[in-house]
Scaffold this active site. Structure first.
Site, PDB file in Angstrom:
ATOM      1  N   CYS A 391       0.851  -1.376   0.102  1.00  0.00           N
ATOM      2  CA  CYS A 391       0.103  -0.161  -0.089  1.00  0.00           C
ATOM      3  C   CYS A 391       1.065   1.137   0.002  1.00  0.00           C
ATOM      4  O   CYS A 391       1.651   1.529   1.035  1.00  0.00           O
ATOM      5  CB  CYS A 391      -1.071   0.053   1.166  1.00  0.00           C
ATOM      6  SG  CYS A 391      -1.886   1.525   1.565  1.00  0.00           S
ATOM      7  N   CYS A 394       0.529   3.428   2.953  1.00  0.00           N
ATOM      8  CA  CYS A 394       1.359   2.936   4.261  1.00  0.00           C
ATOM      9  C   CYS A 394       2.723   3.365   4.042  1.00  0.00           C
ATOM     10  O   CYS A 394       3.360   3.735   4.789  1.00  0.00           O
ATOM     11  CB  CYS A 394       1.152   1.427   4.484  1.00  0.00           C
ATOM     12  SG  CYS A 394      -0.513   0.826   4.614  1.00  0.00           S
TER      13      CYS A 394
END
Length: 472
Positions: A391, A394
């Site tokens: 991600c 993230c």
């Protein structure tokens, strides 16, 4: 500017005469087409003979297509074949141009395809493409999608760009019948409930497909750093893997990405240096700009693409215009659904792990379950990030979270931890840990049974610290 056509065997050259049909009369369709050229052409630089390519019938056939010729030559999707002309290998050309400047790549693209290529302009920082095209001194065309749902600032910016460069942008519009059917059956904001792909298909993908059918090549503002999870392998030039050009069939369209290797901050340095007009939304915190209902400003610690379709997970943040460039994990397609499961053939995809620090605890499934079971018997507060290594959001907050862990280390009040919550753990995280999208941050208070979910999308150190201090 127009082209004159002689016999098929003759070279095709630039001319001041309009295109003519076989009976000697002007071809109305080609003459009208020449009127849309993006019209920046300094008088001291004649149009190059490289336009000869633009009127040949080019065709690319993929390796999996059955050859229509009686020979054993296999053609790859990186190869362009023009009857009577040499074979163009675009994979090789991409390697040759890998370290070239955007200006050099733009010049090569315009010289090669002339009036059969156009810049796809979204009304954001990709205005840099138009500036580069102007600097080449060659004529150019500009296309733009008007989905009917752009911000007012974007419409004003498009008008400003036309006036600044003295061009006429060729606008593409969705089919009114398709839009009407979608809105009448599902409402104006169905994408908030069942994903944006259907609306983008009607308002963006299909109008673009129709426009590209009239070209042999197009130019985009894709950059590798825009979306590390999906665009990190974008080449500077390629045979388009998703759309068709005027000759039809797979591989009939070439896609140029002149700024593929340029960092976002370098694009902005270029825009400021050249005093290029920019969308006023950028000064309001918008970086990636699309339709008004699906775009918002990004906050500190967020990746630029996080302002798009924010209610969906990282791997769903593509509208479909560049689906052919979605990153594949080695030779196997990464199976990621709209909810963000990053797994390949039942195994975790190979992405480097995040949040590695001696001041941070890595929790396994049993560890997070025990933390939940302790309830109000916890003797220490915990801060846990639910994440997925693939991600990009993230990834964008990693430095902030590590700095927070360093600041909280030794205070004795709060343990900082991480829990990888994708793949086989995702359903559990959604049911038990309030996971909506990645990253999700939870605070487990001391002597309190239920964790508290961090409600903000501000992921800078100060905001995260304020959240911790308010609860511990």
């Amino acid at each position: 500017m127009a082209l004159a056509v002689t016999s098929p065997a003759a070279a095709i050259s630039a001319s001041t005469a309009p295109l003519r049909s076989t009976n000697g009369s002007p071809s109305s369709s080609e003459h009208l087409k020449s009127m849309f050229v993006g019209v920046f052409q300094p008088s001291d630089r004649p149009y190059q003979a490289a336009l000869n390519y633009s009127r040949r019938r080019n065709l690319v056939r993929p390796v999996y297509a059955e050859s229509k010729r009686n020979d054993s030559m296999a053609l790859s999707t990186a190869t362009l074949v023009a009857p009577g002309a040499e074979v163009e290998d675009y994979e090789q050309l991409a390697k040759e141009l890998e370290n070239a400047s955007p200006l050099e790549i733009m010049d090569k693209a315009l010289a090669k395809f002339g009036n059969d290529i156009a810049i796809a302009f979204s009304g954001a920082e990709d205005v840099a493409l138009i500036e580069y095209a102007k600097l080449t001194g060659r004529p150019f065309r500009v296309l733009s999608l008007d989905t009917g749902r752009l911000n007012p600032e974007t419409y004003r910016f498009l008008d400003e760009v036309e006036k600044h460069y003295g061009i006429h942008i060729e606008y593409m519009f969705p089919d009114a019948v398709e839009v009407q059917a979608l809105v009448r059956s599902k409402g104006l904001f169905s994408f908030y409930e069942d994903g944006h792909q259907e609306c983008c298909g009607v308002r963006k993908v299909r109008p673009l497909r129709r426009a590209l059918k009239g070209l042999r090549a197009w130019i985009t503002g894709q950059r590798k750093d825009q979306s590390p999870g999906t665009r990190s392998e974008v080449p500077v030039v390629q045979v388009d893997p998703a759309f068709e050009g005027m000759d039809g069939g797979a591989g009939s369209l070439v896609k140029w990405n002149p700024v593929a290797n340029v960092k976002g901050n370098d694009v902005w340095n270029f825009l400021r240096t050249m005093n290029v007009p920019v969308n006023s939304l950028h000064s309001q915190g918008y970086i990636s700009i699309g339709c008004e209902p699906c775009t918002r400003a990004v906050l500190p610690g967020q990746h630029e693409r996080e302002g798009r379709w924010w209610w969906e997970d990282a791997k769903a943040k593509e509208c479909g215009l560049h689906k052919g460039n979605l990153k594949q994990d080695h030779e196997t397609a990464l199976q990621v659904n709209g909810n963000g499961n990053g797994w390949v053939n039942g195994s975790a995809a190979t992405f480097p792990d995040l949040f590695e620090s001696q001041n941070l605890v890595s929790l396994k499934r049993t560890g997070i379950e025990n933390l939940l079971r302790l309830g109000d018997r916890r003797e220490q507060a915990w801060l846990v990030v639910l994440y997925a290594p693939w991600c990009q959001f993230c990834q964008a907050m990693e430095s902030s979270y590590l700095e927070l862990a360093d600041k909280l280390a030794g205070t004795g009040g709060v343990k900082v931890a991480k829990f990888r919550a994708d793949g086989e753990h995702k359903a559990f995280a959604q049911q038990e840990l309030q996971l909506g999208s990645f990253p999700t941050i939870l605070f487990f208070p001391k002597h309190s049974s239920r964790p508290v979910k961090y409600p903000s999308e501000k992921r800078d150190v100060d905001s995260l610290m304020a959240f911790v201090n308010a609860l511990r």
